[in-house]
Design a protein around this motif. Structure first.
Motif, mmCIF file in Angstrom:
data_model
loop_
_atom_site.group_PDB
_atom_site.id
_atom_site.type_symbol
_atom_site.label_atom_id
_atom_site.label_comp_id
_atom_site.label_asym_id
_atom_site.label_seq_id
_atom_site.Cartn_x
_atom_site.Cartn_y
_atom_site.Cartn_z
ATOM 1 N N ILE A 81 -9.318 5.146 7.225
ATOM 2 C CA ILE A 81 -8.878 4.258 6.771
ATOM 3 C C ILE A 81 -8.353 2.800 8.266
ATOM 4 C CG2 ILE A 81 -7.406 5.239 4.725
ATOM 5 C CD1 ILE A 81 -5.661 4.978 6.210
ATOM 6 N N ARG A 82 -7.547 2.312 7.533
ATOM 7 C CA ARG A 82 -7.474 0.931 8.419
ATOM 8 C C ARG A 82 -6.205 0.429 8.886
ATOM 9 N NH1 ARG A 82 -11.860 -1.531 6.885
ATOM 10 N NH2 ARG A 82 -10.751 -3.017 6.423
ATOM 11 N N MET A 83 -5.336 -0.019 9.679
ATOM 12 C CA MET A 83 -3.922 -0.364 9.082
ATOM 13 C C MET A 83 -4.493 -1.641 8.711
ATOM 14 S SD MET A 83 -1.944 1.657 11.560
ATOM 15 C CE MET A 83 -0.315 0.302 11.971
ATOM 16 N N ASP A 84 -5.045 -2.667 8.513
ATOM 17 C CA ASP A 84 -5.976 -3.671 7.904
ATOM 18 C C ASP A 84 -5.914 -3.597 6.828
ATOM 19 O OD1 ASP A 84 -7.714 -3.296 8.577
ATOM 20 O OD2 ASP A 84 -8.045 -5.080 8.921
ATOM 21 N N GLU A 85 -6.549 -2.003 6.172
ATOM 22 C CA GLU A 85 -7.541 -2.209 4.882
ATOM 23 C C GLU A 85 -6.208 -1.680 4.323
ATOM 24 O OE1 GLU A 85 -9.494 1.548 3.276
ATOM 25 O OE2 GLU A 85 -8.980 1.324 4.776
ATOM 26 N N THR A 86 -5.824 -2.853 2.497
ATOM 27 C CA THR A 86 -5.013 -2.410 1.499
ATOM 28 C C THR A 86 -5.610 -1.851 0.801
ATOM 29 O OG1 THR A 86 -6.156 -4.475 0.861
ATOM 30 C CG2 THR A 86 -4.625 -5.395 2.468
ATOM 31 N N PHE A 87 -3.984 -1.368 -0.352
ATOM 32 C CA PHE A 87 -4.389 -0.399 -0.965
ATOM 33 C C PHE A 87 -4.166 -1.322 -2.182
ATOM 34 C CE2 PHE A 87 -4.776 3.727 1.382
ATOM 35 C CZ PHE A 87 -5.529 3.467 1.379
ATOM 36 N N PRO A 88 -4.282 -0.420 -3.460
ATOM 37 C CA PRO A 88 -3.796 -1.134 -4.740
ATOM 38 C C PRO A 88 -2.379 -0.882 -5.478
ATOM 39 C CG PRO A 88 -5.301 0.080 -5.505
ATOM 40 C CD PRO A 88 -5.577 0.107 -4.180
ATOM 41 N N VAL A 89 -1.039 -1.175 -6.286
ATOM 42 C CA VAL A 89 -0.599 -0.675 -6.069
ATOM 43 C C VAL A 89 -0.181 -0.872 -7.778
ATOM 44 C CG1 VAL A 89 2.205 -0.919 -7.539
ATOM 45 C CG2 VAL A 89 1.811 -2.048 -4.678
ATOM 46 N N SER A 90 -0.712 0.672 -8.479
ATOM 47 C CA SER A 90 -1.098 0.685 -9.751
ATOM 48 C C SER A 90 0.278 0.420 -10.037
ATOM 49 C CB SER A 90 -1.175 2.210 -9.932
ATOM 50 O OG SER A 90 -0.394 3.341 -9.084
ATOM 51 N N GLU A 91 0.276 0.809 -11.975
ATOM 52 C CA GLU A 91 1.226 1.300 -13.157
ATOM 53 C C GLU A 91 1.870 2.073 -12.703
ATOM 54 O OE1 GLU A 91 2.543 0.701 -16.939
ATOM 55 O OE2 GLU A 91 0.294 0.070 -16.232
ATOM 56 N N HIS A 92 1.114 3.672 -12.418
ATOM 57 C CA HIS A 92 1.722 5.198 -12.614
ATOM 58 C C HIS A 92 2.668 4.474 -10.935
ATOM 59 C CE1 HIS A 92 2.474 8.559 -11.435
ATOM 60 N NE2 HIS A 92 1.973 8.975 -10.342
ATOM 61 N N PHE A 107 9.762 -1.380 -3.754
ATOM 62 C CA PHE A 107 10.147 -2.983 -4.668
ATOM 63 C C PHE A 107 8.534 -3.436 -4.198
ATOM 64 C CE2 PHE A 107 14.527 -2.637 -3.153
ATOM 65 C CZ PHE A 107 14.823 -2.312 -4.575
ATOM 66 N N LEU A 108 7.284 -2.479 -4.297
ATOM 67 C CA LEU A 108 6.197 -3.149 -4.193
ATOM 68 C C LEU A 108 5.912 -3.986 -5.826
ATOM 69 C CD1 LEU A 108 4.887 0.129 -2.754
ATOM 70 C CD2 LEU A 108 5.594 -2.283 -1.699
ATOM 71 N N PRO A 109 4.868 -5.139 -6.224
ATOM 72 C CA PRO A 109 4.725 -5.572 -6.611
ATOM 73 C C PRO A 109 3.996 -4.921 -7.891
ATOM 74 C CG PRO A 109 4.949 -7.199 -5.365
ATOM 75 C CD PRO A 109 5.066 -6.267 -4.542
ATOM 76 N N LEU A 110 3.807 -4.989 -8.728
ATOM 77 C CA LEU A 110 2.757 -4.378 -10.124
ATOM 78 C C LEU A 110 1.715 -5.221 -9.472
ATOM 79 C CD1 LEU A 110 1.777 -2.427 -12.342
ATOM 80 C CD2 LEU A 110 1.781 -3.601 -13.706
ATOM 81 N N ASN A 111 0.123 -4.277 -9.419
ATOM 82 C CA ASN A 111 -1.288 -4.565 -9.170
ATOM 83 C C ASN A 111 -1.141 -5.919 -7.744
ATOM 84 O OD1 ASN A 111 -2.272 -3.407 -11.404
ATOM 85 N ND2 ASN A 111 -1.166 -5.442 -13.137
ATOM 86 N N SER A 112 0.075 -5.616 -7.102
ATOM 87 C CA SER A 112 -0.514 -5.715 -5.724
ATOM 88 C C SER A 112 -1.030 -5.285 -4.280
ATOM 89 C CB SER A 112 0.978 -6.389 -4.948
ATOM 90 O OG SER A 112 1.510 -4.830 -4.856
ATOM 91 N N GLN A 113 -1.593 -5.359 -3.934
ATOM 92 C CA GLN A 113 -2.810 -5.355 -2.325
ATOM 93 C C GLN A 113 -1.785 -4.803 -1.493
ATOM 94 O OE1 GLN A 113 -5.843 -4.029 -2.852
ATOM 95 N NE2 GLN A 113 -6.224 -4.206 -4.916
ATOM 96 N N VAL A 114 -1.804 -3.923 -0.972
ATOM 97 C CA VAL A 114 -0.029 -3.785 0.662
ATOM 98 C C VAL A 114 -0.984 -3.575 1.576
ATOM 99 C CG1 VAL A 114 1.571 -2.677 1.018
ATOM 100 C CG2 VAL A 114 1.688 -3.320 -0.923
#
Length: 384
Positions: A81-92, A107-114
């Motif tokens: 993985i990379r530091m600038d790579e993003t992962f999705p915030v799932s409903e779970h 406080f991650l928004p649902l379906n956002s990429q972080v």
């Protein structure tokens, strides 16, 4: 029951006889704590300075996130993985660890990429449960698969009293750690990932317009990491590290306290004991010559010797009599002698007892002498 100055099982050097023979300082001997379990470690010598129920298996709460972050560090190191790579915030992740869960959250928004970089801060500083689920799903595909990675790493590090079911530490009968395992885990992070360790000293982080402060009560008092944890079942826990003015580092874990204030008070007392109640005694510095041993049949009659690394002890401050050293050759040393060859043993004694032995190595080369010089040396040796 507590024992001071006990040596960690992972140590390779025989320091136990030394520390059992010390006259402990009054302040160290009298130290007591209300924590359920404690391990206080001198980082450089790997010496356990104080312990209480070190192998009791307890609920880890958010202290589990140290292992979660270690997996992230490992994945970054191997390039998965990379530091600038993003992962999705799932409903779970959003429902289980987000604002609606009532626990620590980023406080991650649902379906956002972080980004991985932000998620690491959200875990280390804000203790976000949602962030741990996002990295678990992003790295392993699911929380159970990530827990398997955590347990493999625990086995690799020798954490014999730990088991992980989730990356955040929310209550689960199968989730457990010990104070000794937590110190081993923290020590591994500090040694292996110095580029990421400063993350644990950051006091606040702002994400999505919300600023949250670290809960580590020792950051303002000189500690430079690592993590706090709390659930009703686990009580209040802490894993921390700090250095004194000489650079000597301590690492400690405390579990099972009843309040934030109790955790802060007990942690301050333990940090003070670790940094002020003990001191280093350096017997021989790295690359320093310890003395000489005789050589037969060489162009020189002796060779200087040194240790492979610095030889030091950790002892209660102001205790006991001084150490004495003796250099004992390993049999008769005949030329030629190559630099780095083991030629002697240093015996370190205190009050007449051998407390440690260290190998010594030739600090230079000694060539074999010619035949006439060797004959002359034999004749002189006969008359001596």
């Amino acid at each position: 029951m507590t024992r001071l100055a006990r040596i960690s099982n992972s140590m390779k050097r025989p320091l136990l006889a030394l520390l059992l023979g010390l006259s402990l300082s009054a302040s160290a001997h009298a130290f007591e704590t209300t924590a359920r379990s404690v391990v206080l470690l001198d980082f450089n010598t790997n010496t356990v300075l104080f312990e209480k129920n070190p192998d009791d298996e307890v609920p880890p709460a958010s202290l589990s996130k140290l292992m979660t972050l270690l997996i992230v560090f490992d994945e970054l190191k191997r390039g998965a993985i990379r530091m600038d790579e993003t992962f999705p915030v799932s409903e779970h992740a959003w429902r289980t660890g987000g604002a609606a869960s009532g626990g620590s959250t980023m406080f991650l928004p649902l379906n956002s990429q972080v980004s991985v970089a932000d998620l690491m801060k959200g875990i280390a500083i804000q203790s976000g449960n949602d962030a741990t689920i996002v990295v678990a799903e992003g790295i392993a595909g699911s929380v159970p698969a990530f827990a398997e990675m955590m347990n493999r790493k625990a086995q690799e590090l020798g954490l014999t009293h730990s088991h992980f079911v989730n990356p955040h530490g929310l209550p689960d009968p199968g989730q457990r750690v010990s104070a000794r395992d937590l110190v081993t885990l923290a020590t591994h992070i500090i040694r292996t990932y110095p580029e990421h360790y400063p993350l644990f000293s950051e006091e606040e982080f702002t994400f999505n317009g919300i600023t949250q402060r670290s809960r580590n009560p020792l950051l303002s008092l000189g500690a430079d990491g690592l993590k706090t944890g709390h659930t009703a079942e686990a009580g209040y826990g802490l894993v921390a590290s700090a250095k004194d003015d000489t650079g000597r580092r301590i690492v400690f874990a405390m579990t099972g306290m009843k309040s934030v204030n109790e955790r802060a008070t007990q942690a301050r007392a333990l940090m003070t004991l670790g940094l002020r109640g003990f001191e280093n005694v350096v017997i021989l510095k790295k690359d320093e010559t310890a003395g000489e041993v005789p050589v037969t049949g060489g162009v020189a009659t002796s060779v200087a010797v040194r240790a492979a690394d610095e030889i030091r002890f950790i002892k209660p401050r102001g205790s006991g009599s001084p150490y004495k050293t003796e250099i004992v050759p390993v049999g008769t040393i005949e030329a030629p002698v190559a630099e780095g060859r083991r030629v002697a043993q240093m015996k370190i004694t205190r009050d007449g007892q051998v407390v440690r032995e260290e190998p010594l190595y030739a600090a230079g080369n000694v060539e074999r002498a010619g035949i006439l010089q060797r004959v002359q040396e034999q004749v002189m040796g006969y008359f001596r």
